[in-house]
Design a protein around this motif. Sequence first.
Motif, short mmCIF file in Angstrom:
data_model
loop_
_atom_site.label_atom_id
_atom_site.label_comp_id
_atom_site.label_asym_id
_atom_site.label_seq_id
_atom_site.Cartn_x
_atom_site.Cartn_y
_atom_site.Cartn_z
N LEU A 176 0.77 -1.38 0.18
CA LEU A 176 -0.05 0.12 0.18
C LEU A 176 1.01 1.17 -0.10
CD1 LEU A 176 -2.98 -1.07 2.38
CD2 LEU A 176 -2.82 -1.04 0.00
N GLY A 177 2.29 1.21 -0.12
CA GLY A 177 2.99 2.27 -0.23
C GLY A 177 3.88 2.92 0.95
N LYS A 178 4.29 1.76 1.97
CA LYS A 178 5.00 2.50 3.07
C LYS A 178 6.13 2.69 2.70
CE LYS A 178 4.17 -1.47 5.57
NZ LYS A 178 3.45 -2.17 4.47
N LEU A 287 2.92 10.49 16.22
CA LEU A 287 1.83 10.48 15.43
C LEU A 287 1.76 8.99 14.68
CD1 LEU A 287 -0.62 11.58 13.72
CD2 LEU A 287 1.06 12.53 12.09
N SER A 288 0.52 8.17 14.90
CA SER A 288 0.51 6.92 14.02
C SER A 288 -0.61 7.15 12.96
CB SER A 288 0.02 5.88 15.11
OG SER A 288 -0.04 4.70 14.51
N VAL A 289 -0.19 6.75 11.63
CA VAL A 289 -1.26 7.11 10.92
C VAL A 289 -1.21 5.63 9.82
CG1 VAL A 289 -1.48 8.30 8.78
CG2 VAL A 289 -0.11 9.38 10.40
N GLU A 290 -2.43 5.42 9.74
CA GLU A 290 -2.76 4.27 8.93
C GLU A 290 -2.71 4.71 7.42
OE1 GLU A 290 -5.51 0.27 8.71
OE2 GLU A 290 -6.10 1.91 9.78
N ILE A 291 -2.08 3.83 6.42
CA ILE A 291 -2.60 3.85 5.07
C ILE A 291 -3.59 2.81 4.64
CG2 ILE A 291 -1.68 3.65 2.68
CD1 ILE A 291 1.28 4.49 3.56
N GLY A 292 -4.63 3.19 4.46
CA GLY A 292 -5.94 2.38 4.36
C GLY A 292 -5.70 1.74 2.84
N PRO A 293 -6.70 0.86 2.70
CA PRO A 293 -6.86 0.09 1.37
C PRO A 293 -6.90 1.10 0.34
CG PRO A 293 -8.34 -0.93 2.94
CD PRO A 293 -7.79 0.25 3.77
N LEU A 294 -6.60 0.76 -0.93
CA LEU A 294 -6.57 1.86 -2.18
C LEU A 294 -8.17 1.82 -2.49
CD1 LEU A 294 -3.39 0.70 -4.11
CD2 LEU A 294 -3.60 2.42 -2.29
N GLU A 295 -8.72 3.09 -2.77
CA GLU A 295 -10.02 3.24 -3.12
C GLU A 295 -9.96 3.07 -4.57
OE1 GLU A 295 -8.34 7.47 -2.54
OE2 GLU A 295 -8.18 5.50 -1.26
N GLU A 296 -11.19 2.82 -4.99
CA GLU A 296 -11.38 2.43 -6.49
C GLU A 296 -10.87 3.51 -7.25
OE1 GLU A 296 -14.52 0.82 -9.72
OE2 GLU A 296 -14.81 0.51 -7.50
N GLU A 297 -10.92 4.64 -6.93
CA GLU A 297 -10.75 5.76 -7.82
C GLU A 297 -9.13 6.06 -7.72
OE1 GLU A 297 -11.12 10.86 -7.43
OE2 GLU A 297 -12.06 9.59 -6.12
N LEU A 298 -8.54 5.91 -6.83
CA LEU A 298 -6.95 5.90 -6.52
C LEU A 298 -6.51 4.62 -7.60
CD1 LEU A 298 -4.29 6.84 -5.84
CD2 LEU A 298 -4.59 5.68 -3.67
N ARG A 299 -7.09 3.39 -7.37
CA ARG A 299 -6.61 2.02 -8.13
C ARG A 299 -6.73 2.56 -9.77
NH1 ARG A 299 -10.12 -0.64 -4.44
NH2 ARG A 299 -11.71 -1.09 -6.13
N ARG A 300 -7.63 3.26 -10.08
CA ARG A 300 -8.06 3.76 -11.51
C ARG A 300 -6.94 4.58 -11.95
NH1 ARG A 300 -12.88 5.50 -11.13
NH2 ARG A 300 -13.87 3.20 -11.48
#
Length: 470
Positions: A176-178, A287-300
């Motif tokens: 997911l990009g870490k 600061l703890s930050v989560e990168i969430g699942p890639l939404e469809e718009e970003l996947r596109r």
Amino acid sequence: MAAASWDRVRSRLKSTLGEEVYASWFACMQLDAVAGEGVRLSVPTRFLKSWIQTHYAEPLDAFWREEMPSLKQVDLVVRSAVARLPARPAAVEPAPAAAPALPAGTRPRPMPIVDTPFANVEGLPASPLDPRLTFETFMVGRSNTLAHAAAQEIAESRAGESIRFNPLYVHAAVGLGKTHLLQAIAWRASRLGRRVLYLTAEKFMFGFVAALKNQTALAFKEALRGIDLLIIDDLQFLQGKSVQQEFCHTLNALIDSGRPVVIAADRPPGELESLDERVRSRLAGGLSVEIGPLEEELRRAILAARIGQIRTKHPGFEVPAEVVDYVAAQVTANGRDLDGALNRLLAHNTLTSCPVTLEMAEHAIRDLVRHTDTKRVRIEDIIRLVAEHSGISKQDILSSRRTANVVLPRQVAMYLAKTLTLRSLPEIGRRFGGRDHTTVLHAVRKIEEKVKTDRAFADEVELLKRRILD
């Protein structure tokens, strides 16, 4: 005399090969000695030595022979590294030329990875950086906006500036990009002249154990705590009581002195059960930050960028918009799977000379999406449940009626058919009374937009999903 000759050789290399090539491969080269009929040059890593010998030995040798006609040999060696803290920050090698945009979470196909001086402190076991993993090639969406903004703030802060969030802890599932984000920080901060150390947890362990074995642990600790920015990737792999203790001491020393620390792992700090409680507590204090699942718009968007990159080498590679939409909808796990899906389409296209179509895509990426089909969902069941929920009949949804109380449920059913099954847009259209696939695509996009803006409607669609999957 030798120094002047070396200056002229470097000038010739720069003018002949170009500024970018010179900066990437020759900026760290040093003249060690000129003795008799030989010249000895040195570089900091074995990789640089191998790459230069393979690709640039001929011009390097020729330019030296112009300076020294009697020259018989140009030797290239790797400088030995002794763990010590330098008296001043080392010069920073400019980053290689910018590359085409790469999606968040996508690891590029293998290419030379530059062992740069990102331990700008000699002797520290820096992990190599990929020159393509920069902020310029990191694609931002809703799932990673906060992580990207926090990373940029740290990367662009100057030495001695107050850091609002320290440490910055980024966690996400694989792909997911870490790593992309962490390496982007290293590139940007280094260009601002800061001493940056990018390490995987495995490299940290290796360096500390090696220092203990070689009885250079004190020098290792002093060097580690003298850097401006520490970046640790894959912290979940940090093992060993003594290693964790040293990591904790280093973390405290850097944070207490106002120097930033950036860490990535595959889960939040509190879930790293193998880590010492003191380490987890210190990590949770930043600061703890989560990168969430890639939404469809970003996947596109990721797919569009990747296709553009592929077409620089394969100009005939054409992917219709409907195929991009299909892949973006079906391949949801991470950016690496998106990259794998496109590679399969490219292989089918170039090896069989067949155009990329929806049918080809369904066949080519079948195993990439199979794991998401945990329950066999039938389009007939979707239509039935949506009709019941909306107070209309199944025949109404399949009909050509255009009244509002029928159109919206029909569009919701098409949206659910697309997101919950592996059926292509044309096949979904056929199941909804023989409609064209463009009608299905319009319905899906309309529901996607309504879900984003209408919370109550989004909850209703989610309820329908759960009913269908139960």
